[in-house]
Design an enzyme around this catalytic site. Structure first.
Site, PDB file in Angstrom:
ATOM      1  N   GLY A   6       7.043   4.888   8.268  1.00 37.89           N
ATOM      2  CA  GLY A   6       6.220   6.085   8.440  1.00 37.89           C
ATOM      3  C   GLY A   6       6.400   6.646   9.837  1.00 37.89           C
ATOM      4  CB  SER A   7       4.276   8.913  11.806  1.00 38.53           C
ATOM      5  OG  SER A   7       3.061   8.200  11.798  1.00 38.53           O
ATOM      6  CB  THR A   8       7.054   7.188  16.131  1.00 37.24           C
ATOM      7  OG1 THR A   8       8.408   7.100  15.653  1.00 37.24           O
ATOM      8  CG2 THR A   8       6.976   6.489  17.476  1.00 37.24           C
ATOM      9  CD  GLU A   9      -0.174  10.022  15.416  1.00 37.22           C
ATOM     10  OE1 GLU A   9       0.537  10.780  14.724  1.00 37.22           O
ATOM     11  OE2 GLU A   9      -1.390  10.182  15.591  1.00 37.22           O
TER      12      GLU A   9
ATOM     13  N   GLY B 264       3.188   3.692  13.543  1.00 32.53           N
ATOM     14  CA  GLY B 264       3.915   2.453  13.835  1.00 32.53           C
ATOM     15  C   GLY B 264       3.336   1.740  15.051  1.00 32.53           C
TER      16      GLY B 264
ATOM     17  CD  GLU C 243      10.248  12.210  11.810  1.00 34.37           C
ATOM     18  OE1 GLU C 243       9.146  11.660  11.889  1.00 34.37           O
ATOM     19  OE2 GLU C 243      11.261  11.655  11.345  1.00 34.37           O
TER      20      GLU C 243
ATOM     21  CD  GLU D  40      12.953   3.714   8.113  1.00 34.69           C
ATOM     22  OE1 GLU D  40      12.969   4.678   8.920  1.00 34.69           O
ATOM     23  OE2 GLU D  40      12.880   3.849   6.887  1.00 34.69           O
TER      24      GLU D  40
ATOM     25  CB  CYS E 249      13.062   8.618   8.542  1.00 37.04           C
ATOM     26  SG  CYS E 249      13.947   7.520   7.436  1.00 37.04           S
TER      27      CYS E 249
ATOM     28  CE  LYS F 209      -1.792   2.754   2.889  1.00 33.39           C
ATOM     29  NZ  LYS F 209      -1.591   4.000   2.112  1.00 33.39           N
TER      30      LYS F 209
HETATM   31  P1  NAI Z   1       1.872   8.304   8.346  1.00 35.55           P
HETATM   32  O1  NAI Z   1       2.704   7.471   9.254  1.00 35.55           O
HETATM   33  O2  NAI Z   1       0.460   8.591   8.716  1.00 35.55           O
HETATM   34  O3  NAI Z   1       1.837   7.631   6.872  1.00 35.55           O
HETATM   35  C1  NAI Z   1       2.721   6.661   6.392  1.00 35.55           C
HETATM   36  C2  NAI Z   1       1.948   5.534   5.747  1.00 35.55           C
HETATM   37  O4  NAI Z   1       1.117   4.916   6.726  1.00 35.55           O
HETATM   38  C3  NAI Z   1       1.003   5.953   4.623  1.00 35.55           C
HETATM   39  O5  NAI Z   1       0.998   4.962   3.628  1.00 35.55           O
HETATM   40  C4  NAI Z   1      -0.340   5.993   5.312  1.00 35.55           C
HETATM   41  O6  NAI Z   1      -1.425   5.814   4.441  1.00 35.55           O
HETATM   42  C5  NAI Z   1      -0.220   4.843   6.276  1.00 35.55           C
HETATM   43  N1  NAI Z   1      -1.118   4.897   7.436  1.00 35.55           N
HETATM   44  C6  NAI Z   1      -1.573   5.986   8.088  1.00 35.55           C
HETATM   45  N2  NAI Z   1      -2.389   5.616   9.102  1.00 35.55           N
HETATM   46  C7  NAI Z   1      -2.441   4.265   9.088  1.00 35.55           C
HETATM   47  C8  NAI Z   1      -3.117   3.297   9.883  1.00 35.55           C
HETATM   48  N3  NAI Z   1      -3.911   3.653  10.888  1.00 35.55           N
HETATM   49  N4  NAI Z   1      -2.936   1.986   9.600  1.00 35.55           N
HETATM   50  C9  NAI Z   1      -2.129   1.609   8.590  1.00 35.55           C
HETATM   51  N5  NAI Z   1      -1.487   2.488   7.798  1.00 35.55           N
HETATM   52  C10 NAI Z   1      -1.627   3.797   8.041  1.00 35.55           C
HETATM   53  O7  NAI Z   1       2.659   9.650   8.096  1.00 35.55           O
HETATM   54  P2  NAI Z   1       2.063  11.051   7.578  1.00 35.55           P
HETATM   55  O8  NAI Z   1       0.756  11.311   8.251  1.00 35.55           O
HETATM   56  O9  NAI Z   1       2.081  11.049   6.110  1.00 35.55           O
HETATM   57  O10 NAI Z   1       3.163  12.052   8.094  1.00 35.55           O
HETATM   58  C11 NAI Z   1       3.141  12.503   9.458  1.00 35.55           C
HETATM   59  C12 NAI Z   1       4.537  12.548   9.998  1.00 35.55           C
HETATM   60  O11 NAI Z   1       5.082  11.233  10.047  1.00 35.55           O
HETATM   61  C13 NAI Z   1       5.550  13.316   9.167  1.00 35.55           C
HETATM   62  O12 NAI Z   1       5.470  14.682   9.376  1.00 35.55           O
HETATM   63  C14 NAI Z   1       6.840  12.711   9.643  1.00 35.55           C
HETATM   64  O13 NAI Z   1       7.230  13.294  10.863  1.00 35.55           O
HETATM   65  C15 NAI Z   1       6.491  11.269   9.887  1.00 35.55           C
HETATM   66  N6  NAI Z   1       6.873  10.431   8.744  1.00 35.55           N
HETATM   67  C16 NAI Z   1       8.015   9.687   8.846  1.00 35.55           C
HETATM   68  C17 NAI Z   1       8.440   8.938   7.791  1.00 35.55           C
HETATM   69  C18 NAI Z   1       9.674   8.123   7.865  1.00 35.55           C
HETATM   70  O14 NAI Z   1      10.279   7.841   6.840  1.00 35.55           O
HETATM   71  N7  NAI Z   1      10.072   7.644   9.010  1.00 35.55           N
HETATM   72  C19 NAI Z   1       7.742   8.954   6.495  1.00 35.55           C
HETATM   73  C20 NAI Z   1       6.515   9.720   6.514  1.00 35.55           C
HETATM   74  C21 NAI Z   1       6.139  10.430   7.603  1.00 35.55           C
END
Ligand code: NAI
Ligand code: MG
Length: 500
Positions: free
Chosen positions: A251-254, A256, A404, A273, A307, A198
């Site tokens: 993605g985000s720690t939240e 995760g 972050e 990650e 990240c 996804k």
């Molecule tokens: P996010 O963690 O919400 O999104 C990343 C992925 O997770 C996307 O594919 C999203 O559709 C999916 N996702 C979101 N909620 C989900 C859930 N409940 N269950 C399963 N999958 C879910 O990140 P977002 O909202 O785009 O960005 C917010 C913050 O997260 C950023 O400002 C940054 O600080 C951090 N982030 C960190 C990343 C990294 O590489 N470690 C990459 C993207 C964001």
């Protein structure tokens, strides 16, 4: 501001025609609900393409296809050599379509095309080439068990098998859309798993194009399914799905943490990650000019949407002013613009949401008493642009130093000695990366050991390679991506014991 100098998409134009569909069981299909969503060019704010919006029902269909491909399909019977050759061909096709993929990445994410081409696309191809080699090198061992409760003349022959997990769910972010797909798909395929991927809702396009290229490379139907959609619907279903054997997330720690909880239903394997707040450390005995350039690249590369960005800059007192001045002037010389403009160094942030987040942190930093030495503002033009920003006067109590930001914002802080520095560097619930700049090799290696982070750079920053394990200590995640190490995330070990 003029957008006339934007080079039109010469290579990606054809793919952008018409609505995009989901890849399920080797077919391009509409979402079961019939719904679609729009993906936007963050450099203009204009709609780029319409994409089928996958949700729980589509994830279920994709998981069924992946299960069938794993249990009964050609993927379960294919030789390791042929599997490796298919994975290698994916790398070849990425390289052949480098310009097109780079343009899709730039238009969907905003990053400069030169970055998309030189980093995202090149690293993605290389990841598949590297992982292809592992397909033929997976092996168990032979073991002689001593079994104390059996008669002494009992003899056994025992060995281990390394087997794929089965159906793997992968949820990836928008900052390196193609590369994150590669980091996930490469090892999963090399080890013989099947996948439901996804992509992030902000940037689905390059993963969909990669889906076409994977079919062309000979990946059988159902082995890789690509289902764009929102996290709360499609992503959440994948994380909780009872017939998914493993979930891999970036993605985000939240989120995760949400995924880890969702995975407990069937105790599927989980790798994460996640975020970072990485320290970049400059000692007074460093090559200071190199350190300044490295610190600037460490935070401003990819709009700071990395990240492992070096977002906390610790500088030994005697060089503090010089380094702050140096990185500020580097920030001022960055040409911010649309990613398709040839002279752009830094593009827009990916979305309105990310723009709101970064500008929120900039305001908060100022309210908490920090100073913007340079930057600190949004840029008034269509799209989601902010200035490269250098902050001083903040400390570990401030949100701008703890959280972050995921934007081109660096907080510079002075330190006195190594012990004081090591404590500050580790004062974070993240532990993804770090940088150390010094000419004293003993100091560098000793400090590298003390820092709690998955990657430590010495006299360099942002070096990624398919061979190098990457991942986080503490709340930066579970497990490692890339290198030999990632393979164990996609394999089970089976002990087989024969009584002789
Ligand atoms: P996010 O963690 O919400 O999104 C990343 C992925 O997770 C996307 O594919 C999203 O559709 C999916 N996702 C979101 N909620 C989900 C859930 N409940 N269950 C399963 N999958 C879910 O990140 P977002 O909202 O785009 O960005 C917010 C913050 O997260 C950023 O400002 C940054 O600080 C951090 N982030 C960190 C990343 C990294 O590489 N470690 C990459 C993207 C964001
Ligand atoms: Mg989110």
């Amino acid at each position: 501001m003029a957008t006339t100098s934007v080079t039109p998409a010469q290579h990606a134009g054809a793919f952008l025609q018409g609505p995009k569909k989901l890849l399920i069981d080797g077919e391009w299909v509409d979402a079961a609900s019939g719904r679609t969503f729009e993906t936007v060019d963050p450099g203009t704010g204009e709609v780029l393409a319409t994409v089928a919006e996958g949700d729980a029902e589509d994830i279920d269909r994709a998981v069924k296809a992946a299960r069938r491909a794993f249990e009964d399909g050609p993927w379960s019977r294919i030789s390791p050599s042929e599997r490796g050759r298919i994975v290698h061909r994916i790398g070849d096709l990425i390289a052949e379509h480098a310009e097109e993929l780079a343009e899709l990445e730039t238009l969907d994410n905003g990053k400069p095309k030169a970055v998309a081409l030189g980093a995202d696309v090149a690293l993605a191809a290389d990841l598949f080439w590297y992982m292809a080699g592992w397909a033929t090198k997976l092996k168990g061992g032979t073991i002689t068990p001593s079994v104390p409760y059996l008669p002494g003349d009992s003899e056994f022959h025992a060995y281990t098998l390394r087997e794929p997990l089965g159906v793997v769910g992968q949820v990836i972010p928008w900052n390196f859309p193609l590369l994150m797909a590669a980091w996930k798909l490469g090892p999963a395929l090399a080890t013989g798993n099947t996948v439901v991927l996804k992509p992030a809702e902000q940037t689905p396009l390059s993963a969909l194009r990669l889906g076409e290229l994977m079919l062309e490379a000979g990946v059988p139907a159902g082995v890789v399914n690509v289902v764009p959609g929102y996290g709360e619907t499609a992503g959440a279903r994948l994380a909780e799905h009872p017939d998914v054997d493993k979930i891999a997330f970036t993605g985000s720690t939240e989120v995760g943490k949400i995924i880890a909880r969702a995975a407990t239903g069937n105790l599927k394997r989980v790798t994460l990650e996640l975020g970072g707040k990485s320290p970049n450390i400059v000692f007074d005995d460093a090559d200071v000019d190199a350190a300044i350039a490295g610190a600037a690249q460490g935070i401003f590369f990819n709009q700071g949407e990395v990240c492992s960005a070096g977002s906390r800059l610790y500088v030994q007192e005697s060089q503090f002013d010089r380094v702050v001045e140096g990185i500020s002037s580097a920030a001022q010389s960055i040409k911010v613009g649309h990613g398709m403009e040839a002279d752009t160094d830094m593009g827009p942030l990916v979305s309105q949401e990310q723009f709101d987040r970064v500008t929120h942190f900039l305001r908060l930093g100022a309210e908490e008493g920090a100073q913007h030495v340079t930057g600190g503002q949004a840029i008034d033009r269509p799209g989601y642009f902010v200035q490269p920003t250098v902050i001083t006067g903040a400390d570990a109590q401030h949100a701008i130093v703890r959280e972050e930001v995921f934007g081109p914002v660096i907080a510079a802080m002075p330190f006195s000695d190594v012990d004081d520095l090591a404590r500050q560097a580790n004062d974070s619930h993240y532990g993804l990366a770090a940088g150390i700049w010094t000419r004293d090799i003993s100091k560098a290696h000793r400090l590298a050991k003390r820092i709690k982070a998955g990657t430590v750079h010495i006299n360099t920053y942002h070096v990624f390679g398919a061979e190098l394990p990457f991942g986080g200590y503490k709340q930066s995640g579970w497990g490692r991506e890339m290198g030999e190490e990632v393979l164990s995330n996609y394999l089970e070990t089976k002990s087989v014991i024969v009584g002789l």
